[in-house]
Design a protein around this motif. Structure first.
Motif, PDB file in Angstrom:
ATOM      1  N   THR A 162      -2.811   5.052   8.557  1.00  0.00           N
ATOM      2  CA  THR A 162      -2.171   6.354   8.385  1.00  0.00           C
ATOM      3  C   THR A 162      -0.729   6.226   7.925  1.00  0.00           C
ATOM      4  O   THR A 162      -0.128   7.187   7.485  1.00  0.00           O
ATOM      5  CB  THR A 162      -2.198   7.172   9.698  1.00  0.00           C
ATOM      6  OG1 THR A 162      -1.690   6.339  10.745  1.00  0.00           O
ATOM      7  CG2 THR A 162      -3.601   7.627  10.022  1.00  0.00           C
ATOM      8  N   PHE A 163      -0.151   5.038   8.047  1.00  0.00           N
ATOM      9  CA  PHE A 163       1.252   4.871   7.641  1.00  0.00           C
ATOM     10  C   PHE A 163       1.390   4.790   6.121  1.00  0.00           C
ATOM     11  O   PHE A 163       2.341   5.295   5.541  1.00  0.00           O
ATOM     12  CB  PHE A 163       1.838   3.605   8.278  1.00  0.00           C
ATOM     13  CG  PHE A 163       3.324   3.474   8.061  1.00  0.00           C
ATOM     14  CD1 PHE A 163       4.222   4.053   8.947  1.00  0.00           C
ATOM     15  CD2 PHE A 163       3.826   2.793   6.956  1.00  0.00           C
ATOM     16  CE1 PHE A 163       5.589   3.948   8.740  1.00  0.00           C
ATOM     17  CE2 PHE A 163       5.193   2.689   6.741  1.00  0.00           C
ATOM     18  CZ  PHE A 163       6.081   3.271   7.642  1.00  0.00           C
ATOM     19  N   TYR A 164       0.459   4.122   5.493  1.00  0.00           N
ATOM     20  CA  TYR A 164       0.607   3.798   4.064  1.00  0.00           C
ATOM     21  C   TYR A 164      -0.103   4.834   3.195  1.00  0.00           C
ATOM     22  O   TYR A 164      -1.288   5.079   3.389  1.00  0.00           O
ATOM     23  CB  TYR A 164       0.065   2.380   3.796  1.00  0.00           C
ATOM     24  CG  TYR A 164       0.868   1.340   4.547  1.00  0.00           C
ATOM     25  CD1 TYR A 164       2.085   0.893   4.038  1.00  0.00           C
ATOM     26  CD2 TYR A 164       0.459   0.856   5.777  1.00  0.00           C
ATOM     27  CE1 TYR A 164       2.852  -0.030   4.731  1.00  0.00           C
ATOM     28  CE2 TYR A 164       1.221  -0.069   6.479  1.00  0.00           C
ATOM     29  CZ  TYR A 164       2.410  -0.503   5.954  1.00  0.00           C
ATOM     30  OH  TYR A 164       3.173  -1.409   6.642  1.00  0.00           O
ATOM     31  N   ASN A 165       0.659   5.410   2.273  1.00  0.00           N
ATOM     32  CA  ASN A 165       0.105   6.555   1.547  1.00  0.00           C
ATOM     33  C   ASN A 165      -0.969   6.177   0.536  1.00  0.00           C
ATOM     34  O   ASN A 165      -1.700   7.027   0.068  1.00  0.00           O
ATOM     35  CB  ASN A 165       1.218   7.349   0.854  1.00  0.00           C
ATOM     36  CG  ASN A 165       1.988   6.520  -0.146  1.00  0.00           C
ATOM     37  OD1 ASN A 165       2.487   5.451   0.189  1.00  0.00           O
ATOM     38  ND2 ASN A 165       2.084   6.978  -1.365  1.00  0.00           N
ATOM     39  N   ARG A 212       2.935  -1.190  10.944  1.00  0.00           N
ATOM     40  CA  ARG A 212       3.619  -0.072  10.290  1.00  0.00           C
ATOM     41  C   ARG A 212       4.990  -0.573   9.849  1.00  0.00           C
ATOM     42  O   ARG A 212       5.629  -1.345  10.559  1.00  0.00           O
ATOM     43  CB  ARG A 212       3.771   1.098  11.260  1.00  0.00           C
ATOM     44  CG  ARG A 212       2.448   1.718  11.644  1.00  0.00           C
ATOM     45  CD  ARG A 212       2.600   2.634  12.835  1.00  0.00           C
ATOM     46  NE  ARG A 212       3.151   3.945  12.487  1.00  0.00           N
ATOM     47  CZ  ARG A 212       2.413   5.002  12.175  1.00  0.00           C
ATOM     48  NH1 ARG A 212       1.103   4.910  12.149  1.00  0.00           N
ATOM     49  NH2 ARG A 212       2.972   6.154  11.885  1.00  0.00           N
ATOM     50  N   VAL A 237      -2.043   1.600  11.134  1.00  0.00           N
ATOM     51  CA  VAL A 237      -1.602   1.068   9.852  1.00  0.00           C
ATOM     52  C   VAL A 237      -2.104   1.958   8.709  1.00  0.00           C
ATOM     53  O   VAL A 237      -1.361   2.341   7.813  1.00  0.00           O
ATOM     54  CB  VAL A 237      -2.111  -0.381   9.685  1.00  0.00           C
ATOM     55  CG1 VAL A 237      -1.892  -0.862   8.269  1.00  0.00           C
ATOM     56  CG2 VAL A 237      -1.403  -1.301  10.666  1.00  0.00           C
ATOM     57  N   ALA A 285       0.832  -1.203   0.000  1.00  0.00           N
ATOM     58  CA  ALA A 285       0.000   0.000   0.000  1.00  0.00           C
ATOM     59  C   ALA A 285       0.867   1.254   0.000  1.00  0.00           C
ATOM     60  O   ALA A 285       0.500   2.283   0.554  1.00  0.00           O
ATOM     61  CB  ALA A 285      -0.942  -0.017   1.199  1.00  0.00           C
ATOM     62  N   GLY A 286       2.070   1.124  -0.625  1.00  0.00           N
ATOM     63  CA  GLY A 286       2.946   2.284  -0.733  1.00  0.00           C
ATOM     64  C   GLY A 286       4.010   2.315   0.339  1.00  0.00           C
ATOM     65  O   GLY A 286       4.052   1.450   1.225  1.00  0.00           O
ATOM     66  N   ARG A 287       4.901   3.290   0.277  1.00  0.00           N
ATOM     67  CA  ARG A 287       6.021   3.576   1.176  1.00  0.00           C
ATOM     68  C   ARG A 287       7.282   2.791   0.795  1.00  0.00           C
ATOM     69  O   ARG A 287       7.372   1.572   0.958  1.00  0.00           O
ATOM     70  CB  ARG A 287       5.687   3.315   2.651  1.00  0.00           C
ATOM     71  CG  ARG A 287       4.577   4.189   3.214  1.00  0.00           C
ATOM     72  CD  ARG A 287       4.796   5.678   3.048  1.00  0.00           C
ATOM     73  NE  ARG A 287       5.928   6.213   3.816  1.00  0.00           N
ATOM     74  CZ  ARG A 287       5.863   6.643   5.077  1.00  0.00           C
ATOM     75  NH1 ARG A 287       4.731   6.603   5.732  1.00  0.00           N
ATOM     76  NH2 ARG A 287       6.934   7.140   5.687  1.00  0.00           N
TER      77      ARG A 287
END
Ligand SMILES: Cc1cc2nc3c(=O)[nH]c(=O)nc-3n(C[C@H](O)[C@H](O)[C@H](O)COP(=O)(O)O)c2cc1C
Ligand code: SF4
Ligand code: FES
Lengths: 423, 176
Positions: free
Chosen positions: B80-83, A185, B78, A166-168
């Motif tokens: 809020t971590f992933y854009n 996270r 979780v 989901a990105g990052r």
């Protein structure tokens, strides 16, 4: 040159289905592996001198040998790092879309070598075409008993799952990847323990890059000597090299390890576009140090590029031209890494935005003479060992080398109170 | 969407599907079989709900948490971590312009300018009709085709500022 990794990949070619893949020798390497003891597969890969293609070049066989011996049936995992977010890098997408079975075969060989029962493909969210093709290939394999229980009557069980992210960018760091796969996270974990001992859900886990896996079917099919012979230098095999920026024909090409950089740049990338002159390049993605003209004749070989002060990284060149401002380019990179920092440790979380701010001030004409010392301070402050993971040290590599090779550009910004590249 | 569904379980791991549609619950349940615990499914579950609803509201987030028997705080941590988990309403088509190094060298700034003009908004905003949201994005893994723009899942390669209208046209024509 003989095509190995890309023998099924090219313009107008569709990814081979299972039947076609097997007709051209596919899954022979895997079948060979199944006939061998797991430890023999590890030894064979060690002997092949295969080094990880994810950026660090860690010897793959050695990595696997750190998995502790255990009881048969003990839970272990193999993970494919298909997160590919290093700026300037696009090789894994090409390999996954072009020949999904080759990649799956590599994962299956690795799974047998470390006796993993379950595998996950950690795929970056944007790669939806690769996702569809992988899913199809997994289904084909399941129907053909190449995946599942008692594979081809060997007694080996292995199931493989696709996990889309989901990105990052930080998810590409292997311990952050493991946290992400567990639904947390994506902050890195302390090492040791290394994932091979305690990784996914605390179990022994091997994480390898997509391109690393793609080499395995060929090593198992043709043997380590053949693989070593593919390289022009000490490093074995072929590699997907590439070039982007203001070159005539940007792209990716499979070439022998040790191919001279000049050949990649001039013959394959076609040199600079008309009206642009070459100034330098990042040899292996956004987190590698700049190299310049004097380095063009070096071979793409891990140790040689290392000695020249950079890293081969992902082997995909990002070329800087004479009309692009090096200060602004470094600012772009530092901003990327600052944004993608996971925020876990203070030097990286606070340091990268601060360095970015100084670079922005210089670029916009508000720089002070002592700013260059401050920036140099940051490159030492964020060096390996001072941060929790390798993101921050990688982030300052282009900066530290730009300060060395393009120092006059920084100084001109400060003296002229503005960017000399803007009209 | 909000109809009441009885407890659905995968080896007793899931809770009430209240607040999830039958399709969403079924997809989450199917995904769960890939993982030994519910937490591992949290990101994918958010993506499933986002796929159906366009974004992840507080209500959606709570429904996912309840279904997976996780606390809403865990799931929010979780989310809020992933854009690519959108915690704000976004347009039907999220237009993302790559602003990383190779695309920047090849002129992505001009594309951002042109897109802002054509869509009459600035980065981060959504058009009044809810059709488009414009965002910057990190390297999209297609740097040999810089500059790159993504609209939803679609890649657009070697994009020229002059070609923005043509690029947007099919998305303008799709029914909302
Ligand atoms: C910030 C950061 C991002 C990374 N991103 C990736 C990535 O996208 N893909 C990858 O294969 N390795 C990435 N790596 C390297 C991995 O941590 C790991 O070394 C690699 O997947 C091991 O595979 P290999 O031994 O086959 O090279 C990254 C490392 C760091 C520190
Ligand atoms: S160096 Fe940066 S990315 Fe790595 S742990 Fe520290 S804050 Fe996170
Ligand atoms: S830098 Fe834009 S796709 Fe890689």
């Amino acid at each position: 040159m003989e095509k190995v990794l890309t023998r099924h990949i090219g313009q107008g070619m569709n990814p081979p289905r299972l039947v076609d893949y097997q007709q051209s020798g596919g899954y022979e390497g895997f079948r060979n592996a199944l006939r061998m003891k797991p430890a023999e597969v590890v030894d064979l890969v060690k002997a092949s001198n295969l080094r990880g293609r994810g950026g660090a070049g860690f010897p793959t066989g050695m990595k696997w040998s750190f998995v502790p011996p255990g009881e048969p049936g003990q839970v272990r995992y193999v993970i494919a790092n298909a997160d590919e977010m290093e700026p300037g890098t696009y090789k894994d997408r090409w390999l996954l879309e072009g020949d999904p079975h080759q990649f799956l075969e590599g994962m299956m060989i690795a799974a047998h070598a470390v006796q993993a029962l379950t595998g996950y493909i950690f795929l970056r969210c944007e790669y939806t075409l690769a996702a569809r093709r992988l899913q199809e290939a997994i289904e084909e394999n399941t129907r053909a008993n190449l995946l599942g229980k008692n594979i081809l009557g060997s007694g080996f069980n292995f199931s493989l799952h696709l996990h889309s992210s989901a990105g990052r960018y930080i998810c590409g760091e292997e311990t952050a990847l493991i946290n992400s796969l567990e639904g947390r996270r994506a902050v890195p974990r302390a090492k040791p323990p290394f994932p091979q001992v305690s990784g996914l859900w605390g179990k022994p886990t091997v994480v390898n890059n997509v391109e690393t896996f793609c080499n395995l079917p060929h090593i198992l099919r043709h043997g380590p000597e053949w693989f070593i012979g593919l390289g022009l230098v000490k490093d074995a095999g072929t590699k997907i090299f590439g070039a982007s920026g203001r070159v005539k024909t940007p792209g990716a090409w499979e070439l022998p390890m040790g191919t001279p950089i000049r050949e990649i740049f001039e013959k394959y990338a076609g040199g600079m576009q008309d009206g642009y002159r070459f100034r330098g390049f990042l040899p292996g993605g956004g987190s590698t140090d700049f190299l310049v003209e004097q380095h063009l004749d070096l071979p793409m070989e891990y140790d040689v590029i290392g000695k020249a002060g950079s890293r081969m990284g992902t082997g995909q060149l990002i070329v800087l031209d004479d009309r692009t401002c090096p200060v602004a380019m470094v600012l772009n990179l530092v901003r990327f890494f600052a944004q993608e920092s996971c925020g876990w440790c203070t030097p990286c979380r606070d340091g990268l935005p601060h360095a970015g701010h100084i670079l922005m001030e210089i670029e916009q004409g508000r720089g002070q003479a002592r700013d260059l010392e401050k920036l140099e301070g940051f490159t030492r402050f964020l060096a390996p060992g001072n941060t929790y993971c390798a993101l921050a040290p990688g982030a300052v590599e282009p900066l530290q080398s730009a300060l060395k090779y393009f120092r006059e550009d920084f100084e001109r910004h400060i003296q002229q109170k503005g960017c000399p590249y803007r009209h | 969407m909000q109809e009441r569904i009885e407890m659905i379980t995968l080896e007793g791991r899931t809770g009430s599907a209240d607040g999830l549609s039958p399709e969403e619950a079924a997809e989450i349940l199917a995904g769960l079989s890939q993982y030994p615990d519910n937490q591992a499914m949290s990101i994918e579950a958010l993506k499933i709900v986002q796929h159906h609803r366009g974004w992840v509201s507080n209500e959606s987030l709570k429904a996912v948490a309840a279904f997976l028997r996780l606390s809403p705080e865990e799931v929010e941590g979780v989310a809020t971590f992933y854009n690519l988990v959108y915690r704000q309403r976004v347009g039907t088509h999220v237009v993302r312009v790559c602003d990383s190094v190779s695309c920047w060298i090849m002129g992505c700034e001009a594309l951002v300018g042109e897109l802002q003009n054509k869509l009459q908004l600035t980065l981060g905003e959504t058009t009044a009709d809810g059709r488009f949201t414009l965002l910057p994005g990190p390297c999209m893994g297609a740097c040999d085709h810089a500059p790159v723009v993504m609209v939803g899942d679609d890649y657009h390669f070697d994009v020229k500022a002059e070609a923005i209208d043509a690029l947007l046209k099919p998305y303008r024509q799709k029914p909302l």
